[in-house]
Motif scaffolding. Structure first.
Motif, PDB file in Angstrom:
ATOM      1  N   PRO A  79       0.843  -1.198   0.000  1.00  6.73           N
ATOM      2  CA  PRO A  79       0.000   0.000   0.000  1.00  6.73           C
ATOM      3  C   PRO A  79       0.876   1.245   0.000  1.00  6.73           C
ATOM      4  CG  PRO A  79       0.092  -0.923   2.207  1.00  6.73           C
ATOM      5  CD  PRO A  79       0.884  -1.841   1.330  1.00  6.73           C
ATOM      6  N   GLU A  83       4.504   7.895  -1.840  1.00  3.67           N
ATOM      7  CA  GLU A  83       5.781   7.225  -1.616  1.00  3.67           C
ATOM      8  C   GLU A  83       6.693   7.354  -2.829  1.00  3.67           C
ATOM      9  OE1 GLU A  83       6.569   6.195   1.215  1.00  3.67           O
ATOM     10  OE2 GLU A  83       4.778   5.546   2.291  1.00  3.67           O
ATOM     11  N   ASN A 129      -7.951   8.697  -1.258  1.00  4.66           N
ATOM     12  CA  ASN A 129      -7.317   8.054  -0.113  1.00  4.66           C
ATOM     13  C   ASN A 129      -8.361   7.322   0.729  1.00  4.66           C
ATOM     14  OD1 ASN A 129      -6.327   8.798   3.062  1.00  4.66           O
ATOM     15  ND2 ASN A 129      -4.994   7.616   1.759  1.00  4.66           N
ATOM     16  N   GLY A 174      -7.345   4.977   3.036  1.00  5.91           N
ATOM     17  CA  GLY A 174      -6.692   4.467   4.246  1.00  5.91           C
ATOM     18  C   GLY A 174      -5.955   3.174   3.967  1.00  5.91           C
ATOM     19  N   ALA A 189      -6.451  -0.056   1.377  1.00  7.60           N
ATOM     20  CA  ALA A 189      -5.435  -0.274   0.344  1.00  7.60           C
ATOM     21  C   ALA A 189      -4.903  -1.706   0.404  1.00  7.60           C
ATOM     22  CB  ALA A 189      -4.301   0.726   0.511  1.00  7.60           C
ATOM     23  N   ALA A 224       5.715   0.648   1.954  1.00  2.00           N
ATOM     24  CA  ALA A 224       6.505   1.124   0.825  1.00  2.00           C
ATOM     25  C   ALA A 224       7.703   1.958   1.258  1.00  2.00           C
ATOM     26  CB  ALA A 224       5.617   1.956  -0.091  1.00  2.00           C
ATOM     27  N   GLN A 232      10.799   0.738   5.536  1.00  2.00           N
ATOM     28  CA  GLN A 232      10.919   0.428   6.960  1.00  2.00           C
ATOM     29  C   GLN A 232      10.746  -1.065   7.187  1.00  2.00           C
ATOM     30  OE1 GLN A 232       8.113   3.395   8.675  1.00  2.00           O
ATOM     31  NE2 GLN A 232       9.816   3.917  10.011  1.00  2.00           N
ATOM     32  N   ARG A 287       7.187  11.383   4.920  1.00  3.71           N
ATOM     33  CA  ARG A 287       6.830  11.455   6.330  1.00  3.71           C
ATOM     34  C   ARG A 287       5.865  10.344   6.672  1.00  3.71           C
ATOM     35  NH1 ARG A 287       4.310  16.842   7.901  1.00  3.71           N
ATOM     36  NH2 ARG A 287       4.495  15.815   9.920  1.00  3.71           N
ATOM     37  N   SER A 288       5.888   9.966   7.943  1.00  2.00           N
ATOM     38  CA  SER A 288       4.903   9.000   8.394  1.00  2.00           C
ATOM     39  C   SER A 288       3.521   9.634   8.250  1.00  2.00           C
ATOM     40  CB  SER A 288       5.146   8.624   9.842  1.00  2.00           C
ATOM     41  OG  SER A 288       4.068   7.854  10.312  1.00  2.00           O
ATOM     42  N   LYS A 289       2.565   8.834   7.807  1.00  2.00           N
ATOM     43  CA  LYS A 289       1.220   9.371   7.621  1.00  2.00           C
ATOM     44  C   LYS A 289       0.423   9.318   8.908  1.00  2.00           C
ATOM     45  CE  LYS A 289       2.625   8.993   3.440  1.00  2.00           C
ATOM     46  NZ  LYS A 289       3.889   8.347   3.089  1.00  2.00           N
ATOM     47  N   TRP A 290       1.085   8.894   9.986  1.00  2.00           N
ATOM     48  CA  TRP A 290       0.368   8.775  11.241  1.00  2.00           C
ATOM     49  C   TRP A 290       0.627   9.987  12.100  1.00  2.00           C
ATOM     50  CZ3 TRP A 290      -3.216   5.253  11.995  1.00  2.00           C
ATOM     51  CH2 TRP A 290      -3.215   4.129  11.160  1.00  2.00           C
TER      52      TRP A 290
HETATM   53  N1  UDP Z   1      -0.386   4.177   3.705  1.00  2.00           N
HETATM   54  C1  UDP Z   1      -1.465   4.061   2.844  1.00  2.00           C
HETATM   55  N2  UDP Z   1      -2.588   4.818   3.062  1.00  2.00           N
HETATM   56  C2  UDP Z   1      -2.686   5.675   4.121  1.00  2.00           C
HETATM   57  C3  UDP Z   1      -1.588   5.761   5.019  1.00  2.00           C
HETATM   58  C4  UDP Z   1      -0.459   5.001   4.786  1.00  2.00           C
HETATM   59  O1  UDP Z   1      -1.426   3.288   1.891  1.00  2.00           O
HETATM   60  O2  UDP Z   1      -3.709   6.330   4.260  1.00  2.00           O
HETATM   61  C5  UDP Z   1       0.820   3.360   3.473  1.00  2.00           C
HETATM   62  C6  UDP Z   1       2.116   4.131   3.383  1.00  2.00           C
HETATM   63  O3  UDP Z   1       2.361   4.562   2.074  1.00  2.00           O
HETATM   64  C7  UDP Z   1       3.124   3.096   3.834  1.00  2.00           C
HETATM   65  C8  UDP Z   1       2.357   2.294   4.853  1.00  2.00           C
HETATM   66  O4  UDP Z   1       0.967   2.494   4.573  1.00  2.00           O
HETATM   67  O5  UDP Z   1       3.539   2.256   2.773  1.00  2.00           O
HETATM   68  C9  UDP Z   1       2.682   2.675   6.273  1.00  2.00           C
HETATM   69  O6  UDP Z   1       2.511   4.067   6.446  1.00  2.00           O
HETATM   70  P1  UDP Z   1       3.497   4.927   7.342  1.00  2.00           P
HETATM   71  O7  UDP Z   1       4.910   4.609   6.995  1.00  2.00           O
HETATM   72  O8  UDP Z   1       3.048   6.320   7.212  1.00  2.00           O
HETATM   73  O9  UDP Z   1       3.160   4.361   8.776  1.00  2.00           O
HETATM   74  P2  UDP Z   1       4.207   4.018   9.934  1.00  2.00           P
HETATM   75  O10 UDP Z   1       5.291   3.171   9.338  1.00  2.00           O
HETATM   76  O11 UDP Z   1       4.715   5.337  10.381  1.00  2.00           O
HETATM   77  O12 UDP Z   1       3.382   3.269  10.928  1.00  2.00           O
END
Ligand code: UDP
Ligand code: MG
Length: 313
Positions: free
Chosen positions: A8, A12, A69, A71, A75, A93, A96, A201-204
């Motif tokens: 998802p 990215e 989007n 979420g 996805a 993606a 990480q 950036r993290s999306k959270w």
């Molecule tokens: N992502 C997504 N839709 C969203 C939020 C995040 O597809 O609404 C994807 C994002 O591209 C990534 C993965 O989910 O590949 C994890 O997101 P993120 O790195 O922001 O989260 P974290 O690793 O900080 O928990």
């Protein structure tokens, strides 16, 4: 054995090409029969363009673009539905989730596990986030019937059986951590070091995390409602006790008028409790409302060529 990796993606663009390169290298060593299903979750940068290019260069890369989007949960579901292989992996993606771990994970699946999950350690997390995370698991595990563990996210590989089970759950409000745990099966865990996010950036956001925590609790059982009943019962008891005392005070001592302070306290406490409980009820009601609409989980805008169509050169 066919292997599909679902990724998802939301904005990215900076890391997608690098991820594709690393995926191609590692997957080639696992099996020749692999596919990568990239899901564009309504990105506003060039993510979709990169996906189109990747799919044009290599027929094993396909993509699904959602109309907006929806979420990460939606996805991932879109990717799972579009994956054609039996065994499906899910990963982020943003690099990480190290793709190199997939080889070990697939090996464990071959050993007979139906789910293999990768667990990251907490290094590199900012402290407010680590704090929220820890609190989240403590509360969630007490409230939720399925077991949730820290560091275990969506990076995992699922057997055909597990994928089928997961796809049979049709709830609109998907709390994937809970769903993965709910379907059961023998699950193996592999540990890996947390990797810092290199690009984007993290999306959270903090608020989203809190929302997620509430989601986790509310979408998996009705313990908050049960709690509301107990709380209501406790305070009813206290209220009756106090009413008796006030009545006795008035009849025996003739103290009828004073009591403004207690009155205000009573009104405030009960008002607050009632609002919270009303909120809990409203939360469940809202979920019922959303579920009854039976809307699809996502809408597809564009679809990279399916592997079986053979549309690519
Ligand atoms: N992502 C997504 N839709 C969203 C939020 C995040 O597809 O609404 C994807 C994002 O591209 C990534 C993965 O989910 O590949 C994890 O997101 P993120 O790195 O922001 O989260 P974290 O690793 O900080 O928990
Ligand atoms: Mg990330």
């Amino acid at each position: 054995m066919g292997l599909a990796i679902v990724v998802p993606c939301l904005n990215e663009e900076p890391s997608l090409r690098r991820l594709a390169g690393r995926l191609r290298r590692t997957l080639r060593e696992i099996t020749e029969d692999f596919e990568v299903v990239l899901v564009d979750d309504g990105s506003t940068d060039g993510t979709l363009t990169v996906m189109r290019e990747l799919a044009a260069d290599d027929p094993r890369f396909r993509y699904v673009a959602l109309s907006r989007n929806f979420g990460k949960e939606a996805a991932m579901l879109a990717g799972l539905r579009h994956a054609e292989a039996d065994v499906v992996g899910i990963m982020d993606a943003d690099l990480q989730n190290p793709p190199e771990l997939l080889a070990q994970m697939v090996k464990l699946l071959d050993d007979g596990y139906d789910q293999v999950v990768a667990r990251r350690d907490g290094k590199g997390m900012s402290w407010p986030r680590a704090l929220v995370t820890r609190a989240f698991y403590r509360v969630a595990n007490r409230m939720v019937d399925v077991e949730l563990r820290d560091g275990i996210g969506d990076f995992r590989i699922l057997s055909a059986k597990a994928v089928e089970a997961l796809l049979s759950l049709e709830e609109i409000n998907r709390f994937s951590k809970g769903l993965f745990s709910w379907i059961g099966f023998d699950t193996a865990v592999i540990d890996y070091h947390n990797v810092w996010r290199e690009d984007g950036r993290s999306k959270w956001s903090f608020g989203k995390l809190v929302d997620y925590a509430v989601d986790g609790v509310v979408s998996f059982n009705n313990k908050p409602l049960r709690l509301a009943i107990y709380l209501g019962a406790l305070f009813t008891l206290l209220a009756f006790g106090y009413a008796g005392w006030v009545l006795a005070d008035a009849v025996v001592n003739g103290n009828a008028v004073p009591g403004y302070v207690t009155l205000m306290c009573g009104v405030a406490v009960f008002g607050g409790i009632q609002l919270v409980i009303l909120g809990v009820i409203g939360e469940y009601l809202g979920r019922i409302y959303l579920e009854t609409k039976r809307r699809p989980h996502f809408v597809v805008k564009e679809n990279g060529p399916p592997r079986s169509s053979g549309a690519l050169p």
